[in-house]
Design a protein around this motif. Structure first.
Motif, PDB file in Angstrom:
ATOM      1  N   TYR A  98     -23.429 -91.220   2.193  1.00 57.49           N
ATOM      2  CA  TYR A  98     -23.452 -89.765   3.011  1.00 57.49           C
ATOM      3  C   TYR A  98     -24.747 -89.623   2.753  1.00 57.49           C
ATOM      4  O   TYR A  98     -25.678 -89.532   3.951  1.00 57.49           O
ATOM      5  CB  TYR A  98     -22.801 -88.856   3.592  1.00 57.49           C
ATOM      6  N   LEU A  99     -25.555 -89.115   0.857  1.00 58.87           N
ATOM      7  CA  LEU A  99     -26.949 -88.264   1.652  1.00 58.87           C
ATOM      8  C   LEU A  99     -27.583 -89.451   2.245  1.00 58.87           C
ATOM      9  O   LEU A  99     -28.297 -89.186   3.037  1.00 58.87           O
ATOM     10  CB  LEU A  99     -26.967 -87.744   0.361  1.00 58.87           C
ATOM     11  N   ARG A 100     -27.564 -90.685   1.334  1.00 59.55           N
ATOM     12  CA  ARG A 100     -28.735 -91.247   0.860  1.00 59.55           C
ATOM     13  C   ARG A 100     -28.244 -92.504   2.757  1.00 59.55           C
ATOM     14  O   ARG A 100     -30.071 -92.166   3.067  1.00 59.55           O
ATOM     15  CB  ARG A 100     -28.340 -92.816   0.056  1.00 59.55           C
ATOM     16  N   TYR A 101     -27.453 -93.513   3.466  1.00 70.41           N
ATOM     17  CA  TYR A 101     -27.125 -93.267   4.263  1.00 70.41           C
ATOM     18  C   TYR A 101     -27.242 -93.270   5.763  1.00 70.41           C
ATOM     19  O   TYR A 101     -27.725 -93.672   6.795  1.00 70.41           O
ATOM     20  CB  TYR A 101     -27.010 -95.220   3.929  1.00 70.41           C
ATOM     21  N   PRO A 106     -33.715 -87.072   1.537  1.00 70.35           N
ATOM     22  CA  PRO A 106     -34.615 -87.097   0.700  1.00 70.35           C
ATOM     23  C   PRO A 106     -33.893 -87.488  -0.775  1.00 70.35           C
ATOM     24  O   PRO A 106     -33.468 -87.035  -0.842  1.00 70.35           O
ATOM     25  CB  PRO A 106     -35.970 -86.463   0.588  1.00 70.35           C
ATOM     26  N   GLU A 107     -34.444 -88.719  -1.290  1.00 69.80           N
ATOM     27  CA  GLU A 107     -33.714 -88.946  -2.883  1.00 69.80           C
ATOM     28  C   GLU A 107     -34.170 -87.914  -3.624  1.00 69.80           C
ATOM     29  O   GLU A 107     -32.741 -87.493  -5.093  1.00 69.80           O
ATOM     30  CB  GLU A 107     -34.214 -90.045  -3.162  1.00 69.80           C
ATOM     31  N   ALA A 113     -27.315 -82.044  -4.985  1.00 72.55           N
ATOM     32  CA  ALA A 113     -26.368 -81.836  -4.525  1.00 72.55           C
ATOM     33  C   ALA A 113     -25.336 -82.133  -5.081  1.00 72.55           C
ATOM     34  O   ALA A 113     -24.546 -82.267  -6.127  1.00 72.55           O
ATOM     35  CB  ALA A 113     -26.351 -82.954  -3.289  1.00 72.55           C
ATOM     36  N   ASP A 114     -24.467 -80.703  -3.995  1.00 72.44           N
ATOM     37  CA  ASP A 114     -22.866 -80.893  -5.170  1.00 72.44           C
ATOM     38  C   ASP A 114     -22.081 -82.660  -4.391  1.00 72.44           C
ATOM     39  O   ASP A 114     -21.409 -82.449  -3.556  1.00 72.44           O
ATOM     40  CB  ASP A 114     -21.921 -79.737  -4.322  1.00 72.44           C
TER      41      ASP A 114
END
Length: 363
Positions: A98-101, A106-107, A113-114
């Motif tokens: 979810y965070l990436r796509y 940002p990586e 992040a939890d």
């Protein structure tokens, strides 16, 4: 009791339904296999065929009654409603996905992040199931009943163009790849059709794969071994055809009828030629066969026939209209539903060279 065509659903399904269902199950892509597994797990449908191949699969399909077969066809037609996220085989992986796509964080921020908590929250907002190292998001509503028991010949699967069975030394029996692959155009790291197939084949690139078999969703189009020397070129054209089918000629009215009629008119059986025709559908004039009588009457009216009392009701308007269309260069398609001709617009050859008789303007 539920019925199809006035007959009890419990009756044995006909051979056409069985064959369609069998062909579809035998050519599932890697991605579709994840979708089907999620559908089976959450609905209990099609469990009778789960994990079966060859004669076992055939026997399982033959045992389905008519109601089960119709339901199975509709379920397979709705697989596109199941979204496959990969790699996302755990809450932590789902959070990272979810965070990436989707959040596009940002990586560098991901380690802070939890991820597991984000994965939990994502599942709450997008109910789904973990299948292997994928998370399959379930449809938000019941599947459309596209097949009603009578219209299988009119069921047109717009969600795919080509199915390719690819093999490698590691997986000689091969796996199926279904085009178009939207992830291939996004190039953002998500695993789409191609990436999932390559992973299953234990291959790093398409160049490592051998093509064993090709299926096309357009009846009459075929791919011969010498049509494409480069597998990537075939995949590119398959993607292009898939996007054309999805866009329906950018909203062109009666796109599929116009496209298939033009293919028949030109005697086209090759993919590259079909793509050129699809890009030039404005070069063809169409008329519905069921409007032939009205067309004939309108043309007779222009000639003043209806003002002559001696001639009224003495001329076959439909026959006159048909003869006039033939004189004006129209041909009736094999299904006898559409008249088609080439008009005087210039045909643009984008992938092929002009063929004898092709691109000829009307006389």
């Amino acid at each position: 009791m539920d019925k199809i065509e006035g007959k009890p659903f419990g009756q044995p399904a006909n051979d056409i339904e069985k064959q369609w269902l069998l062909d579809r199950l035998k050519t599932l892509s890697v991605r579709e296999a994840y979708q089907l597994a999620a559908m089976m797990l959450t609905t209990g449908r099609l469990r009778e065929v789960s994990g079966k191949e060859g004669d076992e699969l055939l026997l399982a399909v033959l045992k389905l009654d008519r109601k089960e077969t119709a339901e199975s066809i509709n379920r397979l037609l709705s697989l596109l409603d199941y979204e496959v996220l990969c790699p996302a085989g755990s809450y932590e992986q789902l959070g990272k996905y979810y965070l990436r796509y989707e959040a596009e964080l940002p990586e560098a921020a991901i380690p802070y992040a939890d991820l597991e908590q984000i994965g939990f929250r994502y599942e709450e907002q997008h109910p789904g199931v973990f299948i292997g190292d994928c998370f399959v998001v379930l449809p938000s509503r019941a599947p459309k009943q596209i097949y009603d028991g009578t219209n299988l010949d009119k069921v047109w699967e717009m969600d795919w163009s080509l199915r390719l069975r690819l093999a490698t030394p590691a997986v000689p029996k091969g796996v199926w790849l279904c085009l178009p692959d939207h992830a291939a155009t996004e190039a953002d790291g998500r695993l789409g059709e191609i990436a999932l197939a390559l992973r299953e084949l234990k291959a790093a690139s398409i160049q490592e794969c051998d093509l064993l078999e090709v299926r096309c969703s357009i009846p009459g189009l075929s791919i011969l071994p010498d049509d494409y020397e480069d597998l990537e070129d075939l995949i590119r054209d398959g993607n292009d055809l898939g996007f054309l089918l999805e866009e329906q000629g950018q909203g062109m009215p009666d796109f599929m009828e116009r496209f298939t009629a033009a293919l028949e008119y030109e005697g086209c059986h090759r993919l590259k030629e079909a793509l050129d025709i699809a890009e030039n559908l404005n070069c063809y004039d169409l008329m519905q066969a069921d409007g032939i009588e009205l067309y004939g009457k309108e043309e007779l009216k222009k000639l003043g026939v209806f003002q002559d009392s001696t001639l009224q009701d003495c001329i076959d308007a439909a026959g006159f209209g048909e003869a006039l269309l033939e004189q004006r260069g129209y041909r009736l398609n094999a299904a006898e539903t559409t008249y088609i001709r080439r008009n005087d617009r210039k045909f643009q050859y984008l992938r092929t060279q002009p063929k004898q008789g092709w691109g000829m303007t009307m006389k």
